[in-house]
Every structure is written in C-alpha cells, then in structure tokens.
Design an enzyme around this catalytic site. Sequence first.
Site, mmCIF file in Angstrom:
data_model
loop_
_atom_site.group_PDB
_atom_site.id
_atom_site.type_symbol
_atom_site.label_atom_id
_atom_site.label_comp_id
_atom_site.label_asym_id
_atom_site.label_seq_id
_atom_site.Cartn_x
_atom_site.Cartn_y
_atom_site.Cartn_z
ATOM 1 N N ASN A 1 -10.224 -2.877 2.597
ATOM 2 C CA ASN A 1 -9.906 -2.907 1.167
ATOM 3 C C ASN A 1 -11.179 -2.712 0.354
ATOM 4 O O ASN A 1 -12.281 -2.730 0.900
ATOM 5 C CB ASN A 1 -9.299 -4.274 0.791
ATOM 6 C CG ASN A 1 -7.805 -4.356 1.107
ATOM 7 O OD1 ASN A 1 -7.148 -3.342 1.348
ATOM 8 N ND2 ASN A 1 -7.281 -5.565 1.090
ATOM 9 N N HIS B 1 0.832 -1.222 0.000
ATOM 10 C CA HIS B 1 0.000 0.000 0.000
ATOM 11 C C HIS B 1 0.865 1.269 0.000
ATOM 12 O O HIS B 1 0.507 2.273 0.614
ATOM 13 C CB HIS B 1 -0.942 0.035 1.207
ATOM 14 C CG HIS B 1 -1.948 -1.081 1.240
ATOM 15 N ND1 HIS B 1 -3.216 -0.956 0.727
ATOM 16 C CD2 HIS B 1 -1.867 -2.350 1.707
ATOM 17 C CE1 HIS B 1 -3.875 -2.092 0.908
ATOM 18 N NE2 HIS B 1 -3.076 -2.954 1.489
HETATM 19 FE FE1 HDE Z 1 -2.414 -4.807 5.482
HETATM 20 N N1 HDE Z 1 -0.612 -4.006 5.943
HETATM 21 N N2 HDE Z 1 -1.761 -6.615 6.099
HETATM 22 N N3 HDE Z 1 -4.160 -5.698 4.894
HETATM 23 N N4 HDE Z 1 -3.081 -3.053 4.841
HETATM 24 C C1 HDE Z 1 -0.269 -2.719 5.774
HETATM 25 O O1 HDE Z 1 0.820 -1.400 7.359
HETATM 26 C C2 HDE Z 1 -0.655 -6.829 6.830
HETATM 27 C C3 HDE Z 1 -4.498 -7.000 5.034
HETATM 28 C C4 HDE Z 1 -4.339 -2.748 4.432
HETATM 29 O O2 HDE Z 1 -3.243 3.494 3.962
HETATM 30 C C5 HDE Z 1 1.060 -2.376 6.383
HETATM 31 O O3 HDE Z 1 0.944 0.855 7.569
HETATM 32 C C6 HDE Z 1 -0.573 -8.201 7.220
HETATM 33 C C7 HDE Z 1 -5.905 -7.194 4.833
HETATM 34 C C8 HDE Z 1 -4.433 -1.357 4.072
HETATM 35 O O4 HDE Z 1 -1.590 3.377 5.378
HETATM 36 C C9 HDE Z 1 1.489 -3.699 7.033
HETATM 37 C C10 HDE Z 1 -1.666 -8.814 6.676
HETATM 38 C C11 HDE Z 1 -6.405 -5.948 4.571
HETATM 39 C C12 HDE Z 1 -3.160 -0.836 4.302
HETATM 40 C C13 HDE Z 1 0.324 -4.602 6.690
HETATM 41 C C14 HDE Z 1 -2.412 -7.809 5.980
HETATM 42 C C15 HDE Z 1 -5.299 -5.030 4.600
HETATM 43 C C16 HDE Z 1 -2.354 -1.912 4.787
HETATM 44 C C17 HDE Z 1 2.059 -1.743 5.473
HETATM 45 C C18 HDE Z 1 -2.039 -10.277 6.739
HETATM 46 C C19 HDE Z 1 -7.850 -5.565 4.240
HETATM 47 C C20 HDE Z 1 -2.695 0.573 4.039
HETATM 48 C C21 HDE Z 1 2.043 -0.265 5.818
HETATM 49 C C22 HDE Z 1 -2.165 -10.784 8.054
HETATM 50 C C23 HDE Z 1 -8.764 -5.806 5.322
HETATM 51 C C24 HDE Z 1 -2.974 1.496 5.179
HETATM 52 C C25 HDE Z 1 1.227 -0.164 6.981
HETATM 53 C C26 HDE Z 1 -2.572 2.910 4.811
HETATM 54 C C27 HDE Z 1 -1.018 -1.775 5.159
HETATM 55 C C28 HDE Z 1 0.284 -5.868 7.128
HETATM 56 C C29 HDE Z 1 -3.591 -8.099 5.277
HETATM 57 C C30 HDE Z 1 -5.476 -3.632 4.336
HETATM 58 C C31 HDE Z 1 2.819 -4.260 6.581
HETATM 59 C C32 HDE Z 1 0.542 -8.833 8.041
HETATM 60 C C33 HDE Z 1 -6.689 -8.517 4.946
HETATM 61 C C34 HDE Z 1 -5.651 -0.618 3.554
HETATM 62 O O5 HDE Z 1 1.594 -3.580 8.418
#
Ligand code: HDE
Length: 689
Positions: A147, A74
């Site tokens: 999402n 993202h």
């Molecule tokens: Fe994320 N995800 N994610 N994700 N995600 C990040 O956090 C992570 C997942 C989502 O505009 C990171 O700040 C793991 C699902 C959005 O700043 C990080 C897993 C969904 C955003 C991270 C998931 C998301 C992130 C990278 C699996 C939808 C952007 C930068 C367990 C429900 C937020 C940050 C923004 C961002 C980890 C799965 C949505 C690396 C470990 C499912 C919208 O922490």
Amino acid sequence: MTEDYAGRRGHGGETHQQASGDDVRLTTQQGVVVGDDQNTLRAGERGPALLEDFHFREKIFHFDHERIPERVVHARGFGAHGYFENYAALDDLTRADPFQEAGRRTEAFVRFSTVAGNKGSFDLARDVRGFAVKMYTREGNWDLVGNNIPVFFIQDPIKFPDMVHAAKQEPDRGFPQAQTAHDNFWDFVSLTPESTHMLMWIMSDRAIPRSFRFMEGFGVHTFRLVNSEGRSTFVKFHWKPKQGIQSVVWNEAVKINGADPDFHRRDLWDAIQAGDFPEWELGMQLFDEDFADRFEFDILDPTKIIPEEQVPVRRVGRLVLDRVVDNFFAETEQVAFCTQNIIPGIDFTDDPLLQGRNFSYLDTQLKRLGSPNFTQLPVNAPKCPFATFQQDGHMATANPANRANYEPNSWSGETKGPREDPARGFVSYPETVSGPKRRLRPESFADHYSQARQFYASQTAVEQQHIIDGFVFELSKCDRVDIRVRVVAALRNVDGGLAEAVADGLGLPELPDPAVAAREPVTGLAESPALSILRNGPETFAGRKFGVLVTDGVDANALAGLRDAIRAEGAMLEIVAAKVGGVVADDGEHIAADQKIDGAPSVLYDAVAVLATDKAAAGLADLAPARDFVSDAYAHGKFIAHREAVALFAAAGLDGRLDAGVVDLAASGASAADFVAACRDVRFWSRLA
Ligand code: HDE
C-alpha cells in the site's frame, strides 16, 4: 515468451491472437466470416426473430457474460508494465533472483488502486492506495502486494471482513461510495484502538495523492531475506518515488472527482505514453533479531513502522514503468496478486495479518477469475519455465503433455515429467515455533497510540492542520454524536492539541475523557522527519502539468518563453481556451487548444498561467469557469503566472490579494524560468497557512 516457457507448454497451449490489421474480416468465435452485423435474422422483413441466428445468439451470449466479480477491496485500479533493475549484488543477504547481480532486470507489472470504492468510483477518494508489484523473476513470480501507507487498520486478519464492511458503502442504502466519511466506518475504528495510527495516515495528505507517480509504497509487514547459506535478515520494503511525494489539497480532491474521475489513471497513462516513465527506488530496511528484540514495538505488528531514522532505508534498485497495457481487462482486471507468491530468498514472518492474507488472495482469485487456471493467463503466468502435474479444470490451456501425470513414477526421459530439486527449490526458513493453541492478542501489540503521536509530531504545521481538517470533515459526516465523541476521546491519547482542535471543529461542548488505553502511551518517541511529505519536497517540478489559459491576441513570444521554460523543467503544458478551436496570437499564428475552459478547471494542473490581453481578460471575466480557474488556483495555493489578466483576477475577487506566488510575467525582472523554478515548492504554502 521465452523459448523455454513455450517449450514447456503442453498440447493446446498455443496462444491464439485475434487477427488485426486494416483488412480484417469480422468472424464468429468459430472463425466463420460474418455477412451481416447490422440485422438479426427474421422471417420476413417485419417478422419474428429466428433461433438459428447463431451469430446473434453468440454475440449476445458473450456480451451477457462480460463481467467478472470486481475485487472485494481495491476494485478500482490501474496497471502498467515495466521492469525492476538491481543496483548491486545482494547475494550476501538473499538468494532471490532479482538481486543477484548489478544491472539485472526483472520484468514487472504494477497495479495501483483505491481500496473502498467500487470499480466505477472516482480516483481522488480519501483512501489508502494499493501498490501491488508482480515481478516475473527467473525463479518464479514474486508478488509484493503493498500500500502507499506503511501501517494497517487491524492486527488480526479475522477482523478484515468487519473493517472492510464498515468502510465500504452501508448495506441498507448502498452509499456512501468510496469514502469513509460515514457512521459505520468511524463506529468501527473508534471501537478498535489499534486503528488509531492508521487513522492519522488516512486523515493526512497521504490519502489524497496527486497521482500514483507521486506516492510512496510499502510492503507493510516484516519479511525475511534468506541467503544461500540459509541466514535470514528481516526486511521492510519501501518504494520511493523518484518524482517526489506530492498530494492535492482536500478541496481540490473534491473538485477533481467531478472534473475528471479518472485523474490518476489518465495521469499514469499520459506520462508513460509521453515517454516520461515514472520510477521508484526499492528500499530495504534491514535488521536482525537483536534489533527486533531491542525495538520499542513488535516487528510483527502491522500497525507499527520502524522509523527510517532508526533503521535507514537502503536503496537497492529501481522500478520503471514504461509500457501501458494493451487491454485493460486482460491485464489490469485479470491480474491476480497473491501474497503467497514468493521466491527462494524471500520468506514470510509470523505477522498474523500476512499469514491471513496468504489464504485470502488465492481464495479470492478463484472467485473472481473462476478457475484454478487463472495462473495461465498471460499477465499471471511466470515468464520462467514451469512444470507441474496439475491438470484440467475450467479453461485449461497449459496441460502437461507427458503420459505421466503423477509422481513418483517409473517412466523415463521426457515422459517422466518434472521432479523436485532440494538444492534449487524453495525451502522455508526453519524458524522454531511452538506454543499453546490459543486465540490471544500478544501483549507486545498493545500500544496503540505512541506511533500515532509520533506521526503527528513529525508533520509540519500545515500538514497537522490538514490532519485536523480531515478528522473534522469526516466526523462531521457522522450522524451519531457519540461516535464523534469516542474518536476525540481516542485522539486525546495521541495529542492534546489535536484532540482539542478536532473537538472545536466539531463544535463539541466539552472534551471527553481520554479513552482507556490498553497500555500507557510513550510520549517521548523522537520525531521522524521522513514521515512528512513537505519536509521531503521534490527538487524539481519535472513530471508536473501546467494549465495555460490563453486568449486571442496572446503575446506569442511570452507563450513561447513559458513553453520553453516548462519543457526545460521536464514538465508538461496544456493550452486552455474559451473555445477548443483555439486562439489567434498577436503574430497572427493560430494556437490550438487542448482543452475548453469548462472542461479544464485549474484543479487538474499543478500550476497555472493566464496569458491574455487587457481587452480579452475583460471577456474572460464574464466566464464563470475562467473566474473559478484563477480563484481556485489561488485558494489551493498554486503558483500563478499571468500577463494582462488583471480584469480576470478582479472579477474573481482577488483584487489586492495577489502575493509573491502570483507572478506578472510582464513585470520588469520577471522571467518564465524563475516562475517555473519557484513552482518547485509545489505550492505557495504561506498562502495556505
Ligand atoms: Fe489486501 N486484499 N487484504 N491488503 N490488498 C485484496 O485480493 C486482504 C492488506 C492489498 O491490485 C484482495 O486480489 C486481507 C494489507 C492490495 O489486485 C483480498 C487482509 C495490504 C490489493 C485481500 C488484507 C493489502 C489487495 C481483494 C487482512 C497492504 C489489490 C482482491 C489480513 C500491505 C491487489 C484481491 C490488486 C487486495 C485480502 C490486508 C494490500 C480480498 C484478508 C495489510 C494492494 O484477497
């Protein structure tokens, strides 16, 4: 800043603003007014630079450190401010602050994003979009980090690094960027059957939204609402765009990325600046343990939805984005969303992905923002009172002012500092948990194909074709034939026709056997019309953009009529001309252009018009971008209005192919208002069938 908030800040907590105005002197970071910002300090005109040039050294030092690590996923995003307004008190369901009374407004910050591309990538990648909402409630910040697709690729967070590695650029070559059309991604997902449902969504038009304003959002996981008696109700969160859902077609996406890589961020910026504030309704699917037990799938499995037809989406309030950021870095880049940020009245469930995320987000913020004090940045700080015993660390600006920095303490009055409050404070829902400590995927997560099939079956024929085209396009970019074959083998468990069409598109000599399914797919799930974009088309064309190509001699009345009809619909209009200086209309008036034709291909517009004269149309016919303007609009199924543009259509190869989606405004009975009303279908679909 509320008084409460300001009052709780400790010594040194004042926010320092940069001076602004039209008579401001340039200073160093120390506030020393700079005398010369053009030349470094040197010994003699042509001599060596002097180390004592503190202004130069400070300027370069600061510049060298401007970048912070981009988000691992993202990375490319765009944010805006707004508010959530609650429709009716929901205190029977939850004690969460935003839902306590009708009309209550809660400030919000939203960041939309793509997932796979790096920060400088283009907006119209085929990708999931992030839809992250931070609500600054009166009881703390609540982050709903969702999402635009309601399911995810994986069921267990331990696979997230693998999944993301596979999706992003390949490590040896550093490309392809911002796209999953490569071997590593398809290798991983074809070996991970639980991804199949998500693949259907990302190969569909959901993954190429027209803009952030026209997409849905989903919290994905099941959460809990908890009321003041401690009663819990399961909830899935939805964001429903009031503008309607709309996507581009793939060929448009490819071209938009070249014409305007910032298409989505510009769209949001322009709409908000024009006062056309985008809105989403917050929807809740509410259900209890009984339903959870009855439901065909596990409500903790993030690769599954609950069809809206089975549990209706109750619309409880609206999110309005009404303010762009003042500074992209300070707000959009530094905003730190954490799934762990919940407030009393909301709670987690045991969805394993959610549990894993609760570790990852906090951890990633420390890496990106470099200090545990990232919570003190204005975009991240709560707007309600806060008081902790936490102190120091890099960049601390809100240290507590009291003598006591520990608890328990026997100080009194203001000195004693804050205390916990069992009555008002956050209390976890006392779910009973026990079980053997094991690394095991639950049996209830084992069906990977049934909902993928349901999604496909719920689409219109046009949408199904787009899904087929998506698979064929992406897999055609994979070099390894065995990977293509493995995907088709999985698709055989989804839908026979889909698998055959993809195999045919790839030129596979024969259909592979279906992949071995961990559990026999259910073929009888009812269709869910709510999953189709086209079945839920918009009622108006408001918020859309028309591109009107004009020439010298354009009929001023016709242009005014079209402009009025577009405005009446609540849509926008840009004037496109051969020269950005504009044209002179038939009444002698000068009409300024917004765009020169080379910079404004029709892919940037939802519908187009060409208002010319017979003579000028012949001139346009000689311009390649003008020919592309109409031929692309036609190929993408757009509605086209025109006057005296026949020569251009002929040069673009459209002779004899003009259909009812191409409206001659000069024809008897034709009107600009009817043309704009027809556009509400978004595209002239039969042309694309
Ligand atoms: Fe994320 N995800 N994610 N994700 N995600 C990040 O956090 C992570 C997942 C989502 O505009 C990171 O700040 C793991 C699902 C959005 O700043 C990080 C897993 C969904 C955003 C991270 C998931 C998301 C992130 C990278 C699996 C939808 C952007 C930068 C367990 C429900 C937020 C940050 C923004 C961002 C980890 C799965 C949505 C690396 C470990 C499912 C919208 O922490």
